[in-house]
Design an enzyme around this catalytic site. Sequence first.
Site, PDB file in Angstrom:
ATOM      1  N   HIS A  57      44.845  47.094  29.459  1.00  0.00           N
ATOM      2  CA  HIS A  57      43.563  47.523  30.013  1.00  0.00           C
ATOM      3  C   HIS A  57      42.551  47.819  28.902  1.00  0.00           C
ATOM      4  CE1 HIS A  57      45.267  48.746  34.212  1.00  0.00           C
ATOM      5  NE2 HIS A  57      45.007  47.459  34.114  1.00  0.00           N
ATOM      6  N   ASP A 107      49.545  54.888  30.600  1.00  0.00           N
ATOM      7  CA  ASP A 107      49.109  55.234  31.951  1.00  0.00           C
ATOM      8  C   ASP A 107      50.261  55.175  32.952  1.00  0.00           C
ATOM      9  OD1 ASP A 107      46.588  55.559  30.952  1.00  0.00           O
ATOM     10  OD2 ASP A 107      45.666  53.906  32.059  1.00  0.00           O
ATOM     11  N   HIS A 150      49.492  48.952  27.049  1.00  0.00           N
ATOM     12  CA  HIS A 150      49.198  47.925  28.054  1.00  0.00           C
ATOM     13  C   HIS A 150      47.814  47.358  27.776  1.00  0.00           C
ATOM     14  CE1 HIS A 150      47.430  51.560  29.767  1.00  0.00           C
ATOM     15  NE2 HIS A 150      46.801  50.856  30.696  1.00  0.00           N
ATOM     16  N   HIS A 198      45.047  59.897  29.425  1.00  0.00           N
ATOM     17  CA  HIS A 198      43.846  60.459  30.032  1.00  0.00           C
ATOM     18  C   HIS A 198      43.974  61.959  30.257  1.00  0.00           C
ATOM     19  CE1 HIS A 198      41.922  56.564  31.101  1.00  0.00           C
ATOM     20  NE2 HIS A 198      43.177  56.138  31.194  1.00  0.00           N
ATOM     21  N   HIS A 207      52.165  50.397  36.737  1.00  0.00           N
ATOM     22  CA  HIS A 207      50.711  50.454  36.580  1.00  0.00           C
ATOM     23  C   HIS A 207      50.196  49.055  36.282  1.00  0.00           C
ATOM     24  CE1 HIS A 207      46.810  52.111  35.580  1.00  0.00           C
ATOM     25  NE2 HIS A 207      46.870  51.622  34.346  1.00  0.00           N
ATOM     26  N   ASP A 247      40.350  50.004  28.405  1.00  0.00           N
ATOM     27  CA  ASP A 247      40.204  51.363  27.890  1.00  0.00           C
ATOM     28  C   ASP A 247      41.417  51.795  27.065  1.00  0.00           C
ATOM     29  OD1 ASP A 247      41.825  51.486  30.200  1.00  0.00           O
ATOM     30  OD2 ASP A 247      41.222  53.544  30.642  1.00  0.00           O
ATOM     31  N   HIS A 248      42.280  50.848  26.732  1.00  0.00           N
ATOM     32  CA  HIS A 248      43.410  51.105  25.832  1.00  0.00           C
ATOM     33  C   HIS A 248      43.458  50.129  24.655  1.00  0.00           C
ATOM     34  CE1 HIS A 248      45.576  54.140  28.347  1.00  0.00           C
ATOM     35  NE2 HIS A 248      44.737  53.627  29.225  1.00  0.00           N
TER      36      HIS A 248
END
Length: 271
Positions: free
Chosen positions: A71, A146, A69, A184, A127, A73-74
């Site tokens: 985001h 996530d 996805h 995570h 999400h 942090d990905h």
Amino acid sequence: MIPATAHPAPRPATRLDIQLVPALSDNYIHLMRDAATGTVAVVDPSEAAPVVDALARRGWTLDLILNTHHHGDHVGGNLDLKARYGSAIIGPAADRDRIPGLDRAIADGETFLVGACPFTGIDVPGHTRGHIAFHAAEDAALFSGDTLFSLGCGRLFEGTPDQMWRSLTRLRALPGETAVYCGHEYTAGNGRFALTLEPDNADLTARMAAVAALRAADRPTLPTTIGMERATNPFLRADLPALATTVGLAADGDPVAVFAEIRRRKDNFRG
């Protein structure tokens, strides 16, 4: 409905060498190499530097970048890694406009290869609206981003409880031995919350003891398995009458409502 206990079967041998690369404060980047071809892929590189270091230590180069996805942090390392290695970027067709450097958009049910290893995309919105999971059925591995966490699930930033419940039940239906690599290190906190709902779940209690030992040794709690998640993750168990009763809803009611209440409680949990 799932059984109250569902222990995972032994995991079959895999052709994929999968390594967890810690990043940021609690992210995992998943680095994998197909033994047959030497093809190397990385899943959800939040930043480039830890991937570069991990590749250099192993003498590998990087062929593919897989994003679940959009985001930051990905996908934060996408463009730096692509520029350095010439890697092709694969991501969800449902979120194609938000994946930096995307080369190939994968739709639900579409397959692609990491070397000789076939992967299938599974659309799992909730999400985010365009989240996808990557499933290597022959190698019993799932990269869930996530959507599904160890003992938890992602917050509903762009989706609805109905979407997330449907997504989770799709993943729950995979074979129990499937290894789950999520984005995570949230297991300990998720488990503390799960115990507020099922304090008498023996599988959960045993799992939390194992988690405590792993974290005390500074070791990751991943991968988990689909079978273990069926037995211990409350977000996969929202259609169990006992959990419905625990959250104050009718035992024979709508599991989406039960899931939504569990998610609401987790959003407000400070344990």
